[in-house]
Design a protein around this motif. Structure first.
Motif, short mmCIF file in Angstrom:
data_model
loop_
_atom_site.label_atom_id
_atom_site.label_comp_id
_atom_site.label_asym_id
_atom_site.label_seq_id
_atom_site.Cartn_x
_atom_site.Cartn_y
_atom_site.Cartn_z
N CYS A 47 75.61 70.02 15.45
CA CYS A 47 74.37 69.56 14.52
C CYS A 47 74.65 70.00 13.02
O CYS A 47 74.72 71.29 12.98
CB CYS A 47 73.12 69.98 15.16
SG CYS A 47 71.62 69.50 14.15
N LYS A 48 74.57 69.11 12.22
CA LYS A 48 74.78 69.29 10.93
C LYS A 48 73.50 69.78 10.33
O LYS A 48 72.52 68.74 10.35
CB LYS A 48 75.35 68.08 10.26
CG LYS A 48 75.62 68.37 8.47
CD LYS A 48 76.38 67.16 8.01
CE LYS A 48 76.48 67.27 6.62
NZ LYS A 48 77.10 66.22 5.90
N LEU A 53 76.68 74.26 6.62
CA LEU A 53 76.08 74.66 7.58
C LEU A 53 75.84 73.84 8.93
O LEU A 53 75.37 72.86 8.97
CB LEU A 53 74.40 75.27 7.64
CG LEU A 53 73.81 75.89 8.82
CD1 LEU A 53 74.55 76.94 9.14
CD2 LEU A 53 72.51 76.35 8.27
N TYR A 54 76.71 74.03 9.76
CA TYR A 54 76.71 73.33 11.15
C TYR A 54 76.33 74.41 12.39
O TYR A 54 76.56 75.41 12.42
CB TYR A 54 78.03 72.87 11.63
CG TYR A 54 78.17 71.54 10.94
CD1 TYR A 54 78.22 70.15 12.00
CD2 TYR A 54 78.92 71.31 9.74
CE1 TYR A 54 78.48 69.11 11.24
CE2 TYR A 54 79.18 70.05 9.04
CZ TYR A 54 78.92 69.33 9.95
OH TYR A 54 79.25 67.75 9.44
N ASN A 75 80.12 77.15 5.75
CA ASN A 75 81.20 76.94 4.81
C ASN A 75 81.06 77.58 3.40
O ASN A 75 80.28 77.30 2.65
CB ASN A 75 81.37 75.26 4.37
CG ASN A 75 82.54 75.01 3.62
OD1 ASN A 75 83.13 75.68 2.88
ND2 ASN A 75 83.00 73.74 3.91
N ILE A 76 82.04 78.61 3.32
CA ILE A 76 81.85 79.42 2.01
C ILE A 76 83.27 79.38 1.24
O ILE A 76 84.39 79.80 1.95
CB ILE A 76 81.62 81.14 2.48
CG1 ILE A 76 80.39 81.04 3.33
CG2 ILE A 76 81.47 81.78 1.25
CD1 ILE A 76 80.27 82.49 3.76
N ASN A 77 83.12 78.86 0.02
CA ASN A 77 84.40 78.55 -0.87
C ASN A 77 85.31 77.73 0.06
O ASN A 77 86.68 77.86 -0.01
CB ASN A 77 85.01 79.99 -1.20
CG ASN A 77 83.93 80.79 -1.99
OD1 ASN A 77 83.32 80.14 -3.08
ND2 ASN A 77 83.96 81.90 -1.94
N PHE A 84 77.42 83.38 13.23
CA PHE A 84 76.90 83.93 14.46
C PHE A 84 77.41 83.33 15.75
O PHE A 84 77.58 82.00 15.73
CB PHE A 84 75.32 83.52 14.33
CG PHE A 84 74.31 83.94 15.25
CD1 PHE A 84 73.99 85.28 15.20
CD2 PHE A 84 74.37 83.39 16.47
CE1 PHE A 84 73.32 85.97 16.26
CE2 PHE A 84 73.50 83.58 17.62
CZ PHE A 84 72.98 85.09 17.23
N ASP A 85 77.43 84.07 16.87
CA ASP A 85 78.20 83.52 17.81
C ASP A 85 77.45 84.22 18.95
O ASP A 85 77.49 85.38 19.22
CB ASP A 85 79.58 84.13 18.02
CG ASP A 85 80.54 83.44 18.99
OD1 ASP A 85 79.86 82.92 20.07
OD2 ASP A 85 81.61 83.55 19.10
N SER A 86 76.90 83.41 19.85
CA SER A 86 76.26 83.65 21.10
C SER A 86 77.18 83.54 22.37
O SER A 86 77.29 82.11 22.41
CB SER A 86 74.78 83.29 21.28
OG SER A 86 74.11 84.04 22.58
N THR A 87 77.55 84.33 22.90
CA THR A 87 78.96 84.03 23.72
C THR A 87 78.79 83.40 24.99
O THR A 87 79.36 82.62 25.45
CB THR A 87 79.67 85.38 24.13
OG1 THR A 87 79.14 86.00 24.58
CG2 THR A 87 80.54 85.80 22.68
#
Length: 183
Positions: A47-48, A53-54, A75-77, A84-87
């Motif tokens: 989801c964009k 940011l996705y 997306n940085i540079n 963030f990662d919820s496994t």
């Protein structure tokens, strides 16, 4: 760790704590050292939210077992990184962990949320969410927008989810206006 942002937050399968920044690499090394082999990820739904940011719902496969995950990509540079990662999410997720310092206002908000839900005030429950919120339901197969939440919570109640109680166990303040909660 190269795909993770240096300030990334990861919630491991135990959901007992947040692993921050450089600890993410150590987490995956501990999995490998513990004999985990054949770890694979597959994106399922994205989801964009903006140009940088996705949100991703994906699947993790370890030794033949498949669970769902959630990731926030930034997306940085011109470099895409996991912030963030919820496994483990959805029906497979556990809320195991030890209590840590949880702000009293958050405990009060969770109690208020549960009281509105149990009183069938589903519009009130939906109003707690930010207008730009996206909820991942237990099936972990879609994103529900804030405008869909009243119907979602009404349906959950109609399908037997009653006597809701929310108990925050761990929090992480990402910045002064963004708090993450495990509970």
């Amino acid at each position: 760790q190269g795909v993770y942002n240096p300030g990334a937050e990861l919630i491991p399968p135990s959901a007992g704590k947040f692993i921050l920044g450089t600890g993410v690499g150590a987490f995956y090394k501990s999995l490998a050292d513990g004999g985990v082999k054949g770890l694979a990820w597959t994106p399922v739904l994205a989801c964009k939210e903006g140009d940088s940011l996705y949100h991703e719902i994906g699947e993790t496969k370890v030794d033949g077992k498949v669970t769902k995950l959630y990731r926030r990509w930034v997306n940085i540079n011109s470099v895409w990184e996991i912030a963030f990662d919820s496994t483990v999410i959805g029906d497979e997720a556990s809320a195991v962990g030890q209590a840590t310092a949880v702000p009293s206002w958050l405990i009060a908000m969770d109690h208020h949320f549960a009281a509105m839900y149990n009183a069938k005030n589903f519009s009130g429950v939906a109003s707690v969410y930010n207008p730009g919120a996206q909820l991942i339901p237990p099936t972990a197969d879609t994103y529900l927008l804030q405008s869909q939440l009243q119907a979602f919570f009404s349906g959950a109640y109609s399908n037997g989810l009653r006597n809701l109680t929310l108990t925050p166990t761990t929090t992480y303040l990402e910045n002064p206006t963004l708090l993450h909660e495990i509970g």
